[in-house]
Design an enzyme around this catalytic site. Structure first.
Site, PDB file in Angstrom:
ATOM      1  N   HIS A  96       4.740  -9.617  14.118  1.00  0.00           N
ATOM      2  CA  HIS A  96       3.697  -9.402  15.133  1.00  0.00           C
ATOM      3  C   HIS A  96       2.331  -9.816  14.579  1.00  0.00           C
ATOM      4  O   HIS A  96       1.573 -10.546  15.231  1.00  0.00           O
ATOM      5  CB  HIS A  96       3.699  -7.920  15.531  1.00  0.00           C
ATOM      6  CG  HIS A  96       2.617  -7.521  16.482  1.00  0.00           C
ATOM      7  ND1 HIS A  96       2.841  -7.208  17.801  1.00  0.00           N
ATOM      8  CD2 HIS A  96       1.272  -7.366  16.299  1.00  0.00           C
ATOM      9  CE1 HIS A  96       1.711  -6.894  18.389  1.00  0.00           C
ATOM     10  NE2 HIS A  96       0.739  -6.965  17.488  1.00  0.00           N
ATOM     11  N   GLU A  97       2.031  -9.352  13.356  1.00  0.00           N
ATOM     12  CA  GLU A  97       0.741  -9.697  12.745  1.00  0.00           C
ATOM     13  C   GLU A  97       0.666 -11.172  12.368  1.00  0.00           C
ATOM     14  O   GLU A  97      -0.404 -11.781  12.439  1.00  0.00           O
ATOM     15  CB  GLU A  97       0.499  -8.821  11.518  1.00  0.00           C
ATOM     16  CG  GLU A  97       0.428  -7.331  11.814  1.00  0.00           C
ATOM     17  CD  GLU A  97      -0.637  -6.984  12.840  1.00  0.00           C
ATOM     18  OE1 GLU A  97      -1.669  -7.693  12.897  1.00  0.00           O
ATOM     19  OE2 GLU A  97      -0.424  -6.030  13.601  1.00  0.00           O
ATOM     20  N   HIS A 156      -0.623 -13.044  15.268  1.00  0.00           N
ATOM     21  CA  HIS A 156      -2.091 -13.036  15.309  1.00  0.00           C
ATOM     22  C   HIS A 156      -2.668 -14.057  14.326  1.00  0.00           C
ATOM     23  O   HIS A 156      -3.579 -14.831  14.664  1.00  0.00           O
ATOM     24  CB  HIS A 156      -2.621 -11.650  14.932  1.00  0.00           C
ATOM     25  CG  HIS A 156      -2.381 -10.601  15.963  1.00  0.00           C
ATOM     26  ND1 HIS A 156      -2.699 -10.758  17.286  1.00  0.00           N
ATOM     27  CD2 HIS A 156      -1.863  -9.343  15.854  1.00  0.00           C
ATOM     28  CE1 HIS A 156      -2.400  -9.658  17.952  1.00  0.00           C
ATOM     29  NE2 HIS A 156      -1.876  -8.786  17.102  1.00  0.00           N
TER      30      HIS A 156
END
Length: 402
Positions: free
Chosen positions: A69-70, A73
């Protein structure tokens, strides 16, 4: 936003990956919850060793999902020109630590949306894996774990879309308000208020569940709510500080024309004439007018007392190349970003000459004095820098950079 310190475990796609020490107790709690509650409830009548294996595998794969998920980003930020320093896993999730804010609302929107989209993609992948495992008659524990991970990633995506800063939904909300108002400070404050309201609602829900005897869900809700409220407040403070630092040029707070110590001066004299009489913890060292390095208080104090009269300062001087360099006209945010561990001093160089020095420990006090004097604020443009920024004559430089 490190909580208790962190350590590095590797690098993915060029991004350093770190784990905050707060991750370990929460990882243990997650494994315990999976092992003793969730999996026995979903798949009864299996031995405890099976539940432990399921809980451990699910927890590790879930934290891998948070990391991905990170990474979503970080990769989106890289594509939009936002430099990400590192990714850190901590007590509740993770963070892709960017060097600075996005330059445009669209950049903020894209790099933020990439995280929940990555979680949705993972939810779909785990769901597809569960369907395939069922079709191939895989063991029930494996099917259950895959289905659980699909649900967890979906919940992670939905939870992060709640419009409260610093959650992803709050950042997306901020990007929209920023685009409409053109004011990033106002947008951040509005999004932060949303984060506080959401966190407060979770705390109330947790207390309500506790009053009904639902201990586990009540503690989790209250704890997450407390974390969101504090994260929102600390993120706002961090944003406002970085915004102020971007608006203050180095020349405004640096020590102009720092005192230089000659390289051949005995350590004993350097201590008595410089370190005991001044407030500085470090000084530039010059030889024949040329900068050779920086000597720090801890270095001279480490020299034996009986050797200080005969030991030259040059013997305990660190090379200038080990210290970051700033320009007088650049922002404090840009300059302080270069400071790393064991570097307590920043040289300010202009046209090859040392024109000032910056002690990071003094920056906060000087910024507060500027705010109290009304010389800088979040709602005003930065003051003109001295020297190169405003054309003010700084006079002849005291020493030339090597």
């Amino acid at each position: 936003m490190p909580l208790f310190g962190s350590f590095r475990i590797g690098r993915w796609f060029g991004f350093p990956i770190r784990i905050d020490y707060s991750w370990f107790p929460i990882a243990a709690l997650v494994i315990w919850t999976f092992t003793t509650r969730e999996f026995p409830r979903a798949l009864p009548f299996y031995p405890s060793s099976t539940y432990l294996a399921m809980g451990t595998a699910a927890a590790l794969l879930f934290f891998l999902s948070v990391l991905l998920h990170e990474l979503g980003h970080a990769l989106a930020g890289r594509a939009r020109g936002v430099e990400v320093e590192h990714i850190t896993l901590f007590i509740f999730g993770g963070i892709a630590q960017a060097r600075d804010e996005a330059r445009r609302p669209l950049d903020e929107f894209v790099l933020t949306a990439a995280g929940p989209l990555a979680s949705l993609a993972l939810a779909a992948a785990f769901h597809g894996g569960r369907v395939a495992a069922e079709a191939w008659a895989a063991p029930a524990p494996a099917v259950t774990v895959l289905g659980f991970l699909a649900l967890l990633n979906f919940v992670l995506a939905v939870f992060n879309m709640i419009p409260g800063f610093p959650l992803d939904g709050g950042r997306i909300f901020r990007s929209i308000v920023w685009a409409v108002t053109g004011d990033l400070v106002k947008a951040t404050r509005w999004a932060t208020q949303g984060g506080r309201l959401f966190g407060g609602a979770l705390i109330v829900l947790g207390l309500f569940n506790l009053s009904r005897g639902q201990f586990i869900s009540g503690v989790w809700a209250a704890f997450i709510g407390w974390f969101v409220v504090n994260a929102a407040s600390s993120s706002l403070r961090h944003f406002e500080l970085r915004t102020l630092l971007r608006r203050i040029p180095v020349a405004t707070v640096m020590n102009p024309r720092p005192r230089m110590i000659e390289a051949e001066m005995p350590v004993e004299r350097a201590i008595s004439d410089y370190f005991l009489r001044g407030r500085e913890e470090a000084y530039p060292v010059a030889r024949d007018g040329d900068l050779v390095g920086v000597v720090e208080a801890q270095a001279v104090s480490a020299v034996r007392k009986d050797a200080r009269a005969t030991t030259p300062v040059a013997a305990v001087t660190r090379p200038a190349e080990e210290f970051p360099v700033a320009r007088p006209d650049e922002s404090l945010a840009e300059a302080l970003f270069r400071i790393r561990v064991r570097v307590s001093y920043l040289l300010v160089i202009e046209n090859g000459f040392v024109v000032g020095a910056l002690d990071p420990r003094e920056v906060s006090a000087r910024v507060q004095r500027l705010q109290r004097a009304g010389l800088v604020s979040l709602d005003e443009k930065p003051p003109a820098a001295r020297g190169a920024a405003s054309g003010e004559d700084l006079g002849p430089p005291p020493a030339k950079s090597a």
